[in-house]
Scaffold this motif. Structure first.
Motif, PDB file in Angstrom:
ATOM      1  N   PRO A  81      17.024  57.248 118.862  1.00 32.31           N
ATOM      2  CA  PRO A  81      17.021  56.440 120.090  1.00 32.31           C
ATOM      3  C   PRO A  81      17.478  57.270 121.287  1.00 32.31           C
ATOM      4  CG  PRO A  81      18.032  55.228 118.281  1.00 32.31           C
ATOM      5  CD  PRO A  81      17.852  56.645 117.797  1.00 32.31           C
ATOM      6  N   PHE A  82      16.814  57.093 122.415  1.00 26.67           N
ATOM      7  CA  PHE A  82      17.171  57.810 123.633  1.00 26.67           C
ATOM      8  C   PHE A  82      18.313  57.082 124.350  1.00 26.67           C
ATOM      9  CE2 PHE A  82      13.803  60.336 122.590  1.00 26.67           C
ATOM     10  CZ  PHE A  82      13.240  61.097 123.605  1.00 26.67           C
ATOM     11  N   THR A  83      18.960  57.805 125.251  1.00 28.87           N
ATOM     12  CA  THR A  83      20.000  57.223 126.092  1.00 28.87           C
ATOM     13  C   THR A  83      19.558  57.303 127.554  1.00 28.87           C
ATOM     14  OG1 THR A  83      21.142  59.352 126.299  1.00 28.87           O
ATOM     15  CG2 THR A  83      21.812  57.908 124.476  1.00 28.87           C
ATOM     16  N   VAL A  84      20.312  56.648 128.429  1.00 28.61           N
ATOM     17  CA  VAL A  84      20.091  56.736 129.875  1.00 28.61           C
ATOM     18  C   VAL A  84      21.343  57.335 130.502  1.00 28.61           C
ATOM     19  CG1 VAL A  84      19.715  55.435 132.010  1.00 28.61           C
ATOM     20  CG2 VAL A  84      18.495  54.788 129.928  1.00 28.61           C
ATOM     21  N   SER A  85      21.167  58.271 131.404  1.00 21.22           N
ATOM     22  CA  SER A  85      22.305  58.902 132.071  1.00 21.22           C
ATOM     23  C   SER A  85      23.176  57.854 132.751  1.00 21.22           C
ATOM     24  CB  SER A  85      21.813  59.909 133.116  1.00 21.22           C
ATOM     25  OG  SER A  85      21.087  60.958 132.518  1.00 21.22           O
ATOM     26  N   GLU A  86      24.482  58.033 132.649  1.00 18.55           N
ATOM     27  CA  GLU A  86      25.415  57.086 133.258  1.00 18.55           C
ATOM     28  C   GLU A  86      25.233  57.001 134.767  1.00 18.55           C
ATOM     29  OE1 GLU A  86      27.625  54.876 132.051  1.00 18.55           O
ATOM     30  OE2 GLU A  86      26.768  55.318 130.087  1.00 18.55           O
ATOM     31  N   SER A  87      24.736  58.068 135.380  1.00 19.81           N
ATOM     32  CA  SER A  87      24.522  58.055 136.831  1.00 19.81           C
ATOM     33  C   SER A  87      23.483  57.021 137.251  1.00 19.81           C
ATOM     34  CB  SER A  87      24.079  59.440 137.310  1.00 19.81           C
ATOM     35  OG  SER A  87      22.845  59.813 136.703  1.00 19.81           O
ATOM     36  N   GLU A  88      22.654  56.582 136.310  1.00 19.73           N
ATOM     37  CA  GLU A  88      21.606  55.612 136.614  1.00 19.73           C
ATOM     38  C   GLU A  88      22.046  54.175 136.364  1.00 19.73           C
ATOM     39  OE1 GLU A  88      18.494  56.971 137.892  1.00 19.73           O
ATOM     40  OE2 GLU A  88      20.101  58.463 138.024  1.00 19.73           O
ATOM     41  N   ILE A  89      23.275  53.995 135.904  1.00 22.07           N
ATOM     42  CA  ILE A  89      23.760  52.660 135.544  1.00 22.07           C
ATOM     43  C   ILE A  89      24.931  52.279 136.439  1.00 22.07           C
ATOM     44  CG2 ILE A  89      24.782  51.265 133.709  1.00 22.07           C
ATOM     45  CD1 ILE A  89      23.270  53.012 131.706  1.00 22.07           C
ATOM     46  N   LYS A  90      24.747  51.212 137.205  1.00 22.12           N
ATOM     47  CA  LYS A  90      25.783  50.770 138.144  1.00 22.12           C
ATOM     48  C   LYS A  90      26.504  49.508 137.681  1.00 22.12           C
ATOM     49  CE  LYS A  90      24.660  54.006 141.126  1.00 22.12           C
ATOM     50  NZ  LYS A  90      23.578  54.674 140.375  1.00 22.12           N
ATOM     51  N   ASP A  91      25.848  48.693 136.855  1.00 20.08           N
ATOM     52  CA  ASP A  91      26.463  47.444 136.419  1.00 20.08           C
ATOM     53  C   ASP A  91      25.846  47.008 135.096  1.00 20.08           C
ATOM     54  OD1 ASP A  91      23.943  46.295 137.061  1.00 20.08           O
ATOM     55  OD2 ASP A  91      24.617  45.841 139.097  1.00 20.08           O
ATOM     56  N   GLU A  92      26.268  45.849 134.608  1.00 18.69           N
ATOM     57  CA  GLU A  92      25.775  45.365 133.321  1.00 18.69           C
ATOM     58  C   GLU A  92      24.284  45.044 133.358  1.00 18.69           C
ATOM     59  OE1 GLU A  92      27.060  45.237 130.236  1.00 18.69           O
ATOM     60  OE2 GLU A  92      28.583  46.471 131.202  1.00 18.69           O
ATOM     61  N   GLY A  93      23.802  44.609 134.516  1.00 14.43           N
ATOM     62  CA  GLY A  93      22.367  44.362 134.641  1.00 14.43           C
ATOM     63  C   GLY A  93      21.577  45.646 134.445  1.00 14.43           C
ATOM     64  N   ASP A  94      22.063  46.740 135.044  1.00 19.51           N
ATOM     65  CA  ASP A  94      21.414  48.037 134.854  1.00 19.51           C
ATOM     66  C   ASP A  94      21.461  48.455 133.387  1.00 19.51           C
ATOM     67  OD1 ASP A  94      20.867  48.229 137.528  1.00 19.51           O
ATOM     68  OD2 ASP A  94      22.456  49.671 137.982  1.00 19.51           O
ATOM     69  N   ARG A  95      22.582  48.174 132.727  1.00 18.25           N
ATOM     70  CA  ARG A  95      22.719  48.579 131.328  1.00 18.25           C
ATOM     71  C   ARG A  95      21.730  47.818 130.436  1.00 18.25           C
ATOM     72  NH1 ARG A  95      26.249  51.828 129.426  1.00 18.25           N
ATOM     73  NH2 ARG A  95      27.605  51.595 131.250  1.00 18.25           N
TER      74      ARG A  95
END
Length: 231
Positions: A81-95
């Motif tokens: 499974p791939f991940t998403v860089s934390e810099s692209e996640i600002k809140d729970e909706g983004d997560r």
């Protein structure tokens, strides 16, 4: 008014502009033959294991390949499974959105690699453990380092000029499982700004991920035939 007199479009400049937008989209489709995700040059790819994706390829974007890497030496590929860089996640909706997109990309990679016939077995590490008796295994890891939904409103009014584009950058690492050595890295960036009424964020990004999975598999197929990365 005479029956033969041309009718005038009622409304102010905004109304007339709204009529013009679909015509611009139609014209763009006619000229380019496409609507949706387009491959662009990756933005500052990171690389890993001493390899940096710096060689242009017409399918995979940018690649870095270790000397003597031979994809034909592997009969099993395991897709993590791939991940998403934390810099692209600002809140729970983004997560939640990131989880949805990584799940979609993972599914497309497993599907495309399975359909390619390059490997006798494609293991989905999101649903199964790494095989312990499969011999020489290649593992595909990766990260989405750019994930932006853009603006559908901006795409509707000026998407033909690149406004409001969705963006996605996928960076991969291919690992020789027995040794843990990274044997190849890639970076692929996609943007989409043209679609009917601006196009849905999810649809544009899913198209980007599906296209990236397809083109990465095409690159692996070319490597298996002895071809080198080429623009």
């Amino acid at each position: 008014m005479s029956p033969d007199a041309p009718e005038r479009v009622k409304g102010g400049p905004l109304v007339r502009f709204r009529f013009a937008v679909p015509l611009v989209v139609l014209a763009l489709v006619g000229l380019t033959g496409c609507v949706g995700a387009q491959q662009v040059r990756p933005d500052n790819p990171r690389g890993a294991g001493g390899l940096v994706p710096s060689v242009d390829d017409k399918d995979a974007g940018l690649v870095g390949v270790a000397p003597n890497f031979d994809v034909k030496a592997y009969r099993v590929v395991a897709v993590a499974p791939f991940t998403v860089s934390e810099s692209e996640i600002k809140d729970e909706g983004d997560r939640r959105f990131a989880d949805k997109m990584t799940g979609y990309l993972h599914t497309q990679l497993v599907r495309r690699l399975t359909e390619s016939g390059l490997f006798t077995r494609v293991v989905n590490l999101g649903a199964a453990e790494m095989p312990k008796d499969a011999g020489h295994i290649l593992r595909l890891d990766g990260e989405i380092t750019r994930l932006g939904r853009g603006s559908q409103v901006a795409r509707y009014f000026a998407g033909a000029y690149g406004a409001g584009a969705t963006r996605a950058q996928i960076e991969t690492r291919f690992v020789d499982v027995p040794t843990g050595r990274i044997v190849m890295v890639t970076a692929d960036r996609r943007k989409a700004s043209v679609g009917w009424f601006g196009g849905d964020d999810d649809a544009h990004l899913e198209e980007s991920f599906d296209d990236a999975a397809r083109d990465l598999t095409k690159f692996l197929t070319r490597l298996s035939r002895g071809e080198s990365p080429a623009k």
